[in-house]
Design a protein around this motif. Sequence first.
Motif, mmCIF file in Angstrom:
data_model
loop_
_atom_site.group_PDB
_atom_site.id
_atom_site.type_symbol
_atom_site.label_atom_id
_atom_site.label_comp_id
_atom_site.label_asym_id
_atom_site.label_seq_id
_atom_site.Cartn_x
_atom_site.Cartn_y
_atom_site.Cartn_z
ATOM 1 N N LEU A 50 0.831 -1.205 0.000
ATOM 2 C CA LEU A 50 0.000 0.000 0.000
ATOM 3 C C LEU A 50 0.866 1.256 0.000
ATOM 4 N N ILE A 54 0.788 4.193 -2.868
ATOM 5 C CA ILE A 54 0.494 5.609 -2.597
ATOM 6 C C ILE A 54 1.629 6.490 -3.106
ATOM 7 N N LEU A 59 -3.096 8.742 -3.171
ATOM 8 C CA LEU A 59 -4.146 8.150 -2.361
ATOM 9 C C LEU A 59 -5.484 8.333 -3.049
ATOM 10 N N ALA A 63 -8.646 9.265 3.890
ATOM 11 C CA ALA A 63 -8.942 8.828 5.250
ATOM 12 C C ALA A 63 -10.056 9.718 5.810
ATOM 13 N N GLY A 82 -9.190 4.653 8.185
ATOM 14 C CA GLY A 82 -8.003 4.818 7.347
ATOM 15 C C GLY A 82 -6.717 4.539 8.089
ATOM 16 N N ARG A 84 -4.772 1.875 8.029
ATOM 17 C CA ARG A 84 -3.738 1.324 7.150
ATOM 18 C C ARG A 84 -3.170 2.411 6.235
ATOM 19 N N ARG A 85 -4.043 3.299 5.752
ATOM 20 C CA ARG A 85 -3.571 4.376 4.880
ATOM 21 C C ARG A 85 -2.645 5.322 5.636
ATOM 22 N N HIS A 89 1.356 5.919 4.873
ATOM 23 C CA HIS A 89 1.992 7.229 4.680
ATOM 24 C C HIS A 89 3.225 7.363 5.561
ATOM 25 N N ILE A 97 -1.536 13.657 4.510
ATOM 26 C CA ILE A 97 -2.493 12.674 3.999
ATOM 27 C C ILE A 97 -3.801 13.383 3.684
#
Length: 521
Positions: A50, A54, A59, A63, A82, A84-85, A89, A97
Motif C-alpha cells: 500500500l 500511494i 491516495l 482517510a 483509514g 492502514r492508509r 503514509h 495525507i
Amino acid sequence: MSVETLAPAEEIAVIILPTPQGELRQLSLDEIYIGGNYRLSMSAPGLAELAESIKNSGLIQPATVRPLVEPLAGKRYALVAGGRRYAAHQLAQLPTILCNVREMSEQQADEARLIENVQRENPHPADEAVAVGKLSANGATYEEIASRLGKPLRWVAQRKAVSQLAAGWLKLLRADKLTLAAAQELARWPQSVQQRLAAEHIKDIGRGSAYTESYVKSWVSSEAHQLSAAPWGLSDDKLYPQAGACLKCPKRSSCAGVLFEQPSKGKDTCLDAACWKVKLSKQTERAIIDHSTEQQPAVQLSTRYYELPAGSLSPSRYEVVKKKEGRPGVYIDGPQQGHVIYVKVIGAAPTANKSSYEIGLDTRRQRLTKEATKCVLAGRLVGLLQQGDDTAAQARRTLLGSLIARKLLANRTALDELTFAQLVREWGWEPLAEKTRKAMRGDEYPKWVRAQVAASAPTEAQLLELLLFVETHHGLTSEYDEHQHHLVKLLDHQPLTQGLTEASQALLHKKYDPTTLRAYK
C-alpha cells in the motif's frame, strides 16, 4: 501527487473541496490523533504494498477524521477510518495525507470505523470482535449492529461473544494459535467453562499449528446436559443454593441468544458440567435419604458389573418392578443417577453363601464384560486414528511418539551408547553425556527421551521415518540378541548381507585406529 511537490506541513491545512459528508483537506500526519483506531493487526507485506502504491499513484480513497473539541497533545483531529492508509503514509515517509473531515460523535466514529473495515479487507477477527463488543457496550442492539454492518444477526452475536472470551483464549486468537471457528465454539460456553478449559488445555503447541474447532468440540462434548433429564425440579433453588434454580440460571442454551440453535420445547440444555455434577451428587444423597426408613434403607443401584461403589448392587443383583411389588432404589452412577425406581433384590445373600456355580457365573460375567469393554475401547481408538481431521492427526502423532519412546526404553534405564550416537548424528538429538543421562531420576529420563522424539520428528511422516530408524537400530550394543539379523530374515533381502564383513571392517578402520582400536580424535 509526488513527494517532491508536497507543500510544507505547516502550510497544508487548507480546504480543497467541500462535500455533503464533510470537507476534503490535506492534513499533516502530526495533526492526527489515532488512539481511537481499534485496528491493531496489520499485514506487514500488505502495508508495504500500500505504501508503494500511494508513493507511485497517490491516495485514491481519503482517510476520515473528525475534529477534536479540544486539541490533544497538539493533535487537532482524531482518525475515524483509514488506519492502514495512515500507517502506509508513515512507512512511505509522506508528511501529509488527504482526509475527509467530518463532524461526528465518538459513537458515530466507532460505527463508521467498523463499517469501513468490515466492508473492505477484513480486519483480524479479534479486532472485529472487540469493535462489535464496543458498539454493544455503547447501547446498540444486535439487530441495530447487524443492520448497520449488513451482517447476519448470528455473525454479530458470535463476534460479541468472542470479544468476551477468557483472556488466555483471546490472546491465542490474536496470535493465530486458535482458529476463528474454535473461538466461536468456545465463546458459546460460560466463562467458568472457558477458564476451566484454559487451565486444562492451554499449553505450548507446535510451531505453525493451532487449536481447531475439532479440539474444542472434543473438550466440551461432555459439558452439555439436557435439563429435561435432570432428576430434580428445575425450579428447585434449595438443592444447591449457591447456583439457584435451573430455570433462572443464565448458563443454559436458551439464554445464549443465537449462539446455540433455539431449543425446541423440553430440549433446553445446561452448559455448566461442574454445576450439574454438584447438583447431581446432592440430588442422589437427597433421594437416598428421602426414600429410606430405619427399617428399610433405599437400595443403592449401580450400572456397573465390576468395581462397584461401596454398598451398591450391580444390575445382575436387582430387577425393576412395579412400586407395590418392590422397594425404592436410587441410581448412584450412570445416566440415570439420582433417579428413583422400585426394584426386587436378587441373590441378596453374601458372596460367601453363594454356590460355586453362582460365583463362577459372576466371575465369568465380570471377565467377559471387561473384555467387551476393551474391545469397544479398541474400536473407538481405531476409529479416532482413521479420521481425517486434526484431532486424529494429533492422536496418531502422539501414538507414534509413544511407540518410539517405548521401543528405545524397553528393558533398560538408558539408551545404549551406539544407538544414542546415531540419533545425535542423524536426528539432531541433544548430545548429553552418558553420566548425565544416567544421573536422571524417576521419570526424568523418559520425559527427556519423549521430548527429543517430539523435537526431532514433529510431523507424522517424520515420526514414521524415526520409528523405522529406531526399529532397525535397536540393540546395537546388545550381547544377547541379533535384532538386525532377525529383520534381515523377515525382509528376505539377500543384498543386505552381501559383503557385510568387509563393509564392517571398512567402517571400523574409518572410526578407529586399526592397531589399537581406539577411536580417532
